[in-house]
Design a protein around this motif. Sequence first.
Motif, short mmCIF file in Angstrom:
data_model
loop_
_atom_site.label_atom_id
_atom_site.label_comp_id
_atom_site.label_asym_id
_atom_site.label_seq_id
_atom_site.Cartn_x
_atom_site.Cartn_y
_atom_site.Cartn_z
N GLN A 105 -10.64 0.73 -5.11
CA GLN A 105 -11.48 0.08 -4.10
C GLN A 105 -12.42 -0.91 -4.75
O GLN A 105 -12.53 -0.96 -5.97
CB GLN A 105 -12.29 1.12 -3.33
CG GLN A 105 -13.29 1.87 -4.18
CD GLN A 105 -13.95 3.01 -3.42
OE1 GLN A 105 -13.64 3.28 -2.27
NE2 GLN A 105 -14.87 3.68 -4.08
N ASP A 114 0.87 -1.17 0.00
CA ASP A 114 0.00 0.00 0.00
C ASP A 114 0.91 1.23 0.00
O ASP A 114 2.14 1.10 -0.06
CB ASP A 114 -0.98 -0.03 1.17
CG ASP A 114 -0.31 0.10 2.53
OD1 ASP A 114 0.92 0.35 2.61
OD2 ASP A 114 -1.02 -0.03 3.54
N THR A 128 -8.75 -2.85 -1.25
CA THR A 128 -8.46 -1.43 -1.45
C THR A 128 -6.95 -1.23 -1.55
O THR A 128 -6.20 -1.84 -0.80
CB THR A 128 -9.00 -0.59 -0.27
OG1 THR A 128 -10.42 -0.78 -0.20
CG2 THR A 128 -8.71 0.88 -0.44
N TYR A 179 -5.10 10.76 0.87
CA TYR A 179 -6.03 9.71 0.45
C TYR A 179 -6.87 10.19 -0.72
O TYR A 179 -8.05 9.90 -0.82
CB TYR A 179 -6.92 9.25 1.61
CG TYR A 179 -6.15 8.47 2.64
CD1 TYR A 179 -5.86 7.14 2.44
CD2 TYR A 179 -5.70 9.09 3.79
CE1 TYR A 179 -5.13 6.42 3.38
CE2 TYR A 179 -4.96 8.38 4.73
CZ TYR A 179 -4.68 7.05 4.52
OH TYR A 179 -3.96 6.34 5.44
N ASP A 188 -15.69 8.74 -8.84
CA ASP A 188 -15.43 7.31 -9.03
C ASP A 188 -15.40 6.97 -10.51
O ASP A 188 -16.19 7.50 -11.29
CB ASP A 188 -16.53 6.47 -8.36
CG ASP A 188 -16.49 6.55 -6.85
OD1 ASP A 188 -15.39 6.74 -6.29
OD2 ASP A 188 -17.55 6.41 -6.22
#
Length: 167
Positions: free
Chosen positions: A75, A51, A62, A70, A109
């Motif tokens: 996701q 990550d 994720t 962030y 998104d």
Amino acid sequence: MNMRWGSTRKVAAGAAAVAVAVGLSLGLSGSAGAATVKPATAAAQQYVVPDCSGKAQVDPGTIVLACADYGLGLQALHWTSWTPQLASAYGTEWEKDCQPSCAAGHIKDYPVVIELLGSAPVKGHPNEHRYTEATITYTAARPPVYVKSGSKVVATYPISWTVPLAP
């Protein structure tokens, strides 16, 4: 305004997979009449994706790509492959639009397909290798990537881009 620049994203020219799977086994046997020792097998290599903070993950749901705020990540990942040559999944990229500011901005998104490629050893973990880059391909709407064209800044909408993964 926080804009995504072309130097941050590279348009993917193609996907190249690096195969680095190594299987080792050691067989021992005694002389006639002696007990037989079963072959010992070296621990299998595990492939991980780091990550943004470098923590190793196996087929995560994720992946945060921009750790500081962030503001960019993947996701709802559904993995269809997880091999030494290639890990692939489909899911959603989220991205802060930073309008009017990053603090007051909105999350957008985008549906994506992701491929994890490349291989490097994980320091301090002899049985782990990490994928070194991710190629993200948009399957519908795409976010803008800003590039300088002469003296103007223009928005482009590449179908895919490749990003290095945290070590």
